[in-house]
Design an enzyme around this catalytic site. Structure first.
Site, mmCIF file in Angstrom:
data_model
loop_
_atom_site.group_PDB
_atom_site.id
_atom_site.type_symbol
_atom_site.label_atom_id
_atom_site.label_comp_id
_atom_site.label_asym_id
_atom_site.label_seq_id
_atom_site.Cartn_x
_atom_site.Cartn_y
_atom_site.Cartn_z
ATOM 1 N N ILE A 112 0.632 -1.449 -0.012
ATOM 2 C CA ILE A 112 0.066 0.070 0.105
ATOM 3 C C ILE A 112 0.901 1.121 0.007
ATOM 4 O O ILE A 112 0.538 2.172 -0.482
ATOM 5 C CB ILE A 112 -0.936 -0.102 1.328
ATOM 6 N N GLU A 113 2.050 1.208 0.759
ATOM 7 C CA GLU A 113 2.763 2.300 0.782
ATOM 8 C C GLU A 113 3.544 2.517 -0.797
ATOM 9 O O GLU A 113 3.647 3.844 -1.073
ATOM 10 C CB GLU A 113 4.052 2.188 1.680
ATOM 11 N N ASP A 127 -0.565 18.321 -10.556
ATOM 12 C CA ASP A 127 -0.891 19.313 -9.935
ATOM 13 C C ASP A 127 0.049 20.687 -10.208
ATOM 14 O O ASP A 127 -0.349 21.683 -10.512
ATOM 15 C CB ASP A 127 -0.525 19.319 -8.337
#
EC number: 4.6.1.17
Length: 160
Positions: A112-113, A127
């Site tokens: 998951i990391e 972004d």
């Protein structure tokens, strides 16, 4: 199919008890990509994005994300990471690929990391470039490989 372990006897969510698991070296590798206009990739290469060095910032963001995973994913254990490496490549046209490797020596894995770090790296690219390209597409994020622990070695097999 393996039994789900994140439920107690009342069928409510729980954090899995890993108290009795052995400490082993564990590694997880995840990948993903972001597709953009060719002009956007050219500006990333040229270093002319207003917010700075896109890939350097994305790399730091991914490392920070890996370290914060247990604060974001409710049933994820707090894991002491021993290494996080993020590598970017591109097709010299319109797509950047991120490959993230996360390591620990602990009682549970770091899949998951690695996935979180990959997605946040790509989201940071978005972004930093959204002012000139809002149509970027993040996709193909998946676990590539994991090793260590009771469940053994896993290698992604593309079944499409």
């Amino acid at each position: 199919m393996a039994e789900l372990t994140h439920f107690n006897d009342q069928q409510r969510a729980k954090m899995v008890d890993v108290t009795s698991k052995a400490v082993t070296a564990r590694v997880a590798k995840a990948t993903g990509q972001i597709k953009m206009h060719p002009e956007t990739l050219a500006r990333i290469h040229a270093g002319t994005m207003k917010k700075g060095d896109v890939l350097a910032v994305a790399q730091v963001a991914g490392i920070m994300a890996a370290k914060q995973t247990s604060n974001l994913i409710p049933m994820c254990h707090l894991i002491p990471l021993t290494g996080v490496d993020i590598y970017f490549s591109d097709n010299q046209q319109d797509t950047i690929t991120a490959v993230v490797t996360v390591k620990t020596k602990h009682v549970t894995g770091v899949e998951i990391e690695a996935l979180n770090a990959c997605q946040i790296s790509l989201l940071t690219i978005y972004d930093m470039c959204k002012a000139i390209d809002r149509g970027m597409l993040i996709d193909q994020v998946h676990l590539v490989e994991k090793s260590g622990g009771k469940s053994g070695h896993f290698v992604y097999q593309d079944e499409t």
